[in-house]
Structures are given as C-alpha cells and as structure tokens.
Design a protein around this motif. Structure first.
Motif, PDB file in Angstrom:
ATOM      1  N   THR A   1       9.394   1.805  -5.816  1.00  0.00           N
ATOM      2  CA  THR A   1      10.734   2.194  -5.515  1.00  0.00           C
ATOM      3  C   THR A   1      11.449   2.559  -6.938  1.00  0.00           C
ATOM      4  O   THR A   1      12.202   3.632  -6.963  1.00  0.00           O
TER       5      THR A   1
ATOM      6  N   ARG B   1      10.203   7.781   3.819  1.00  0.00           N
ATOM      7  CA  ARG B   1       9.704   6.476   4.330  1.00  0.00           C
ATOM      8  C   ARG B   1       8.089   6.522   3.786  1.00  0.00           C
ATOM      9  O   ARG B   1       7.435   7.397   4.297  1.00  0.00           O
TER      10      ARG B   1
ATOM     11  N   GLN C   1      12.917  11.251   6.478  1.00  0.00           N
ATOM     12  CA  GLN C   1      13.902  11.304   7.404  1.00  0.00           C
ATOM     13  C   GLN C   1      15.063  11.727   6.877  1.00  0.00           C
ATOM     14  O   GLN C   1      15.094  12.361   5.800  1.00  0.00           O
TER      15      GLN C   1
ATOM     16  N   ARG D   1       4.837   4.510   4.311  1.00  0.00           N
ATOM     17  CA  ARG D   1       4.232   3.271   5.132  1.00  0.00           C
ATOM     18  C   ARG D   1       2.679   3.384   4.850  1.00  0.00           C
ATOM     19  O   ARG D   1       2.002   4.421   4.599  1.00  0.00           O
TER      20      ARG D   1
ATOM     21  N   THR E   1       7.736   1.166   1.160  1.00  0.00           N
ATOM     22  CA  THR E   1       9.326   1.302   0.912  1.00  0.00           C
ATOM     23  C   THR E   1      10.026   2.602   1.372  1.00  0.00           C
ATOM     24  O   THR E   1       9.449   3.296   1.912  1.00  0.00           O
ATOM     25  N   GLU E   2      11.163   2.705   1.009  1.00  0.00           N
ATOM     26  CA  GLU E   2      12.031   3.985   1.472  1.00  0.00           C
ATOM     27  C   GLU E   2      12.745   4.334   0.307  1.00  0.00           C
ATOM     28  O   GLU E   2      13.409   3.777  -0.425  1.00  0.00           O
TER      29      GLU E   2
ATOM     30  N   ILE F   1       6.037  -0.941   6.684  1.00  0.00           N
ATOM     31  CA  ILE F   1       6.658   0.129   5.706  1.00  0.00           C
ATOM     32  C   ILE F   1       6.434  -0.715   4.445  1.00  0.00           C
ATOM     33  O   ILE F   1       6.663  -1.921   4.042  1.00  0.00           O
TER      34      ILE F   1
END
Length: 569
Positions: free
Chosen positions: A151, A212, A207, A214, A225-226, A223
C-alpha cells in the motif's frame, strides 16, 4: 533472565551424548574448508537433527524449547520487532510474560549482539527461548505480511505520477538504476508476497476509484490491497513491457509471458490483459520453476484408482483423458504421470499452450497460433518424429482430437485433457465435437475427472460438529452412519493465514472403457451409454471421493460441498 553466555556447541553435544569426538573432528575440518556454520554441518552430515541441537541448547541454558509448528503466534506482538531485524538476528516475539517482559524465540540464544539489539528495539526486558532456524525462517515468511508495504509503495507511485508531466522512462525503470523506480519496487514486492503466500494467480483489477490487487490462493481469491486508480496505467504499462506486449494497444486483449527471479527462485509468469470499463485488467499465472514435480503417489489419488491409472499408463497405445474445469490440476496429474513414464527407452513429446512444466528428457513444443503453429499442425509433425508417448495439452477442436485419436490407434500412448464436468459426459462431448463414434470407442482407454479440495491446516485442526445442511449432504453418501464418524476443520492460525486450510489435494472419478461401455457408445443412444458408464463406475463418483476426503480428515465438509456443487446432478 541474565544476558546469554557463549556455548561451545560441539562440546555441548558431546557432553549430552548426541555427537562423537570423531564426528566433531570431521565437522571442524569441513568448517575450515567451507566456512559454514558448525551446527549446519552437523545437521547436513546426519550426525544430529536440528531439533536435537535446539533441545540440547535449551537444556544447557535452562530455557524453554518451543516447537513453532504447534505454537500460536500473535500478530500484535510480532509487530514489536520489525521484519529486517527479525531476519538479521533470527528472532521472533512469541509471548508477553508477567511484568511486561517479552519472550523471544531465537535460533541462537547465545548471540550477545542479538540480545542487546532486540532489547534496544522492543524497549522491553526480554527472555530467550530456543527455536529451530528452519521453523523460525518459515514463520517469518508467513507472519510478516507485506500488505502495508505494498500500500505504501502504491502511494509512493501515485505521488510520483502527480498531475504534472513526468519522465516515463525513469518512472517505469527503463533507465539506469531501474530497481529504484517506484513501479518496479511495487511489482517486485507484490511478486515476493504472492510467492510467500503460495498464490497461483495475481489479479490487477482497475475499478472506478481504485486499483484492486487480489491473489488466488488454494483456488480462492483474497484481496491483498486497494491502491489509487491513478497508478493503473503505469502498472499495466510496466507489465506489458516486461512481457514484450504492444504498449500502444489498449483496446484489444493480449497474452504473453516473462520470467522473473523472486528470492532466488525462477518464476515463469503467464500474463493476460483484458480491456475493461476503467482500464486494462491484468491476470498473471505464476509457475515456480524451482518447485519439484509431484509424483503420482503424492497427488491424493485413492490407492485403488492409482493402481488402475498406472495399469492404463503401461499400455503401449491408447488414449488417457483427464477432465475438469480450469485450475482443477489436470496438467499436474498428467505431468506426474509423465515423470513416472519418462525414461531413456521412451521418446516423449508434449504439445502445449503454454509449456507449464519443464521436465528433462522430454521434447516439449510450445503452440503459437499467431504463426499458425497450431495443435493440429504440430501433432501431424510429431507423429513423424517416432514418439512412444505424446502429451496433447488440450483437445480444443475436432481436428486436434481426431489426430490424437488416430495416434492412439496406431501404436502411441496419448495423454490429454478436456474441459468436461465428469467422466460420463466426456465421450458425449467428443461426439458433439464431430469426432467419429468408432474413434472414441477404439482409442479412449481411460477417462479421469478431478477437482482440487483445500486441505485442513495441520497446525490448527480440531474436531467439528456438522451443521444441519452439512449433515443432510453427508446423509446422501453415508445414510445412517453420518453420526458414526468424526469430522474436523481448521480454526485458523498464523500458519494458514487464518483460513483453516493449507495446500490442496485431488478428488477423482474414473471410467475404464470396458467392452460393455464401448458397445454402449456404438449403440448411438446417449442414455444407453450413460447407464452403462454409471454401472461400470459402481458409485465411485467425484462426490463419493470428496466424502472420503472428509472422513480421512484431509478436508472439511464445507469444502467438499463447495467443490461438489460443480458436478451435482
């Protein structure tokens, strides 16, 4: 606890009767030549086990020996010692003791520098416990998740992108010092974390407001991280460059592959791009080339079925088909078979798209549709190469199936795969493809259908009581004997990422093409064939083997139910 004291390991092991004077002398001579650690020489020479050394140290120093395989690690305590010093000093925070002291698991509890540095970092008094180095390193790989680091690197990349013009060569690692480029550091960390978590696939999914990331682990998506959606294009651009794809083409899907080094392992990466509403979705299949091939005895096939499979593989000709959906382990099963069949006396040729495993002694051909190097074209040439055994990656069309079956009828053993739900529907699928009925009847000798079930984690398995729906599902196979059996599940622990599962194993069903079944195929009525096939199978279905896996403690009832939904009648 006072600071650790130095211990002469050789003298200690001799004193406790675990080593002889002669073994110590030989080990010291080897240490002078190689510079390796004395303890590692003892273990590699077979003089004493790693556990034996650790337990001897624990007895001498009068401190605990802890088996990390049976120990429940606590994430909030582990974070007190960062990953870098944990690896450097071979140590892990295990527990909080009365008075606020910390219990530290260490592979070398006599290391004074490690004691001082860890005390300084955690700002607590510490007590050492002894753990084996291999268990410690394995635990460190498991528990230090890199989600926060990923992240952070994604945020760093977003800041580098900003809103002003940038030098893309610098950003994407195309200039000297490429390893420091933000996107390079991000992707390297993602690949390392994926390998650590045993992921089979990586998914980068843009998105509307996020990218995202995965992982698919043991067949299930998780998942990771985003990140900010702004980094999507930079990530896809870098990955396409690595795979040699057309970076200017964003409207059409593309496929490619590349090879990377992750922690001294060579990883073959298959990449697929797909244009979506918010950018290019990228999926990568990871194939660790350093992972040894499975052998037939280790893939989870029941003994009675394995004997029949081996009998079919000993035939000089005929076709063996392995069926199931994508990701059900078909190629792994066939390569386990090839690994057993491979010998200097046999010429083995494989035709695949792509070549997933590399096995010495085989002649492996990569199909390339763009230059018209198709399965059918390669197969025609392969049959002029005088093979004994041919592996066809997949029966994709009528032409490929017919060539493969002619090979099976003319003195070659042919192994291949087909996407069908069960063994009974496989011959019908071949007929629907346009393959002549007589070819199916004469060439196919055995059909195997398979699925993969997640195995219960050995470190957190415990007894389990089925709920009403699970009880009803089991009743279909076990009738009134459901309550006569014991069941297990995994409660979740640091060893399995709190999923309760670790690794996968196969469940199978077989159909041997007996005279009765062949006659039923030639009859022309699918109903007649299906009735004969089911009679031949005698109830040994995928569902029954899934229940057998539950009763043996390999998997849970819910997992067996999950995969059985794919082939319910």
């Amino acid at each position: 606890m006072p600071p650790p004291q130095k211990v002469r390991l050789g003298d200690l092991l001799i004193q406790q009767g675990l080593l002889t004077d002669e073994q110590l002398k030989k080990s010291l001579e080897e240490q002078k030549l190689t510079g390796r650690k004395l303890g590692r020489i003892f273990v590699d020479s077979g003089y004493v086990t790693e556990e034996g050394i650790s337990q001897a140290l624990a007895r001498q120093l009068r401190i605990p020996f802890i088996d990390l395989k049976q120990f429940a690690l606590q994430p909030e305590l582990i974070k007190l010692l960062p990953e870098a010093p944990a690896r450097r000093y071979r140590a892990l925070v295990l527990a909080e003791l009365p008075g606020g002291r910390l219990q530290i698991g260490a592979s070398d509890p006599t290391d004074l520098q490690a004691y001082d540095e860890i005390t300084r970092i955690v700002r607590r008094e510490i007590d050492f416990a002894v753990v084996t180095e291999s268990q410690l390193l394995s635990a460190i790989d498991r528990v230090y998740h890199r989600g926060e680091q990923i992240t952070g690197l994604a945020k760093e990349l977003k800041e580098e992108l900003g809103d002003v013009p940038i030098e893309f060569g610098e950003l994407l690692g195309l200039t000297p010092g490429a390893e420091d480029a933000p996107v390079v550091k991000l992707l390297q960390t993602v690949f390392e974390e994926a390998m650590r978590m045993r992921a089979s696939d990586l998914h980068f999914e843009p998105q509307e407001k996020a990218l995202r990331i995965r992982f698919r682990i043991d067949g299930v998506m998780h998942i990771q991280t985003e990140a900010d959606a702004k980094i999507s294009s930079a990530v896809s651009l870098r990955l396409k460059l690595m795979a040699g794809l057309d970076i200017s083409e964003k409207r059409l899907p593309q496929d490619g592959r590349f090879n990377i080094k992750v922690r001294n392992s060579s990883v073959d990466v298959r990449i697929s791009t797909l244009p979506t509403q918010y950018g290019e979705s990228i999926v990568m299949r990871l194939l660790n080339q350093n992972t040894g091939l499975l052998v037939l005895d280790k893939i989870g096939m029941p003994v009675h079925a394995l004997d029949r499979f081996r009998h079919a593989l000993k035939r000089p000709s005929g076709m063996v088909l392995v069926t199931g959906p994508t990701g059900s382990g078909k190629t792994t099963t066939l390569y386990a078979a090839l690994n057993e069949l491979n010998s200097p006396e046999k010429k083995v040729i494989t035709v695949e798209d792509p070549v997933e495993y590399r096995l010495p002694g085989l002649n492996q051909v990569q199909v390339h549709e763009k230059i018209d190097l198709s399965f059918s074209r390669v197969l025609r040439t392969v049959l002029r190469q005088d093979p004994d055994i041919v592996l066809v990656g997949e029966m994709r069309d009528q032409e490929t199936a017919e060539i493969g079956m002619r090979a099976a009828m003319t003195g070659h053993l042919v192994l291949s795969t087909l996407h069908t739900n069960d063994v009974v529907s496989t011959p019908i699928r071949l007929l629907d493809m346009g393959v002549p009925r007589y070819m199916v009847a004469l060439s196919v000798h055995m059909i195997i259908a398979q699925r993969l079930v997640r195995m219960i984690c050995d470190n957190c398995r415990e007894p389990y009581q089925p709920n009403p729906s699970e009880h009803e599902w089991l009743h279909y196979e076990l009738a009134d004997k459901v309550d006569a059996h014991t069941y297990q599940h995994g409660r979740g622990c640091s060893h399995c990422g709190n999923t309760g599962y670790q690794g996968r194993s196969g469940v199978y069903e077989f159909l041997e093409m007996s005279d009765t079944v062949v006659e039923a195929i030639n009859h022309g009525d699918p109903g007649v064939f299906m009735q004969a096939a089911r009679k031949q199978m005698n109830g040994e279905t995928l569902r029954r083997d899934a229940v057998r896996a539950v009763l043996s403690g390999r998997t849970t009832i819910s997992e067996a139910m999950r995969i059985s939904n794919q082939f319910e009648e």
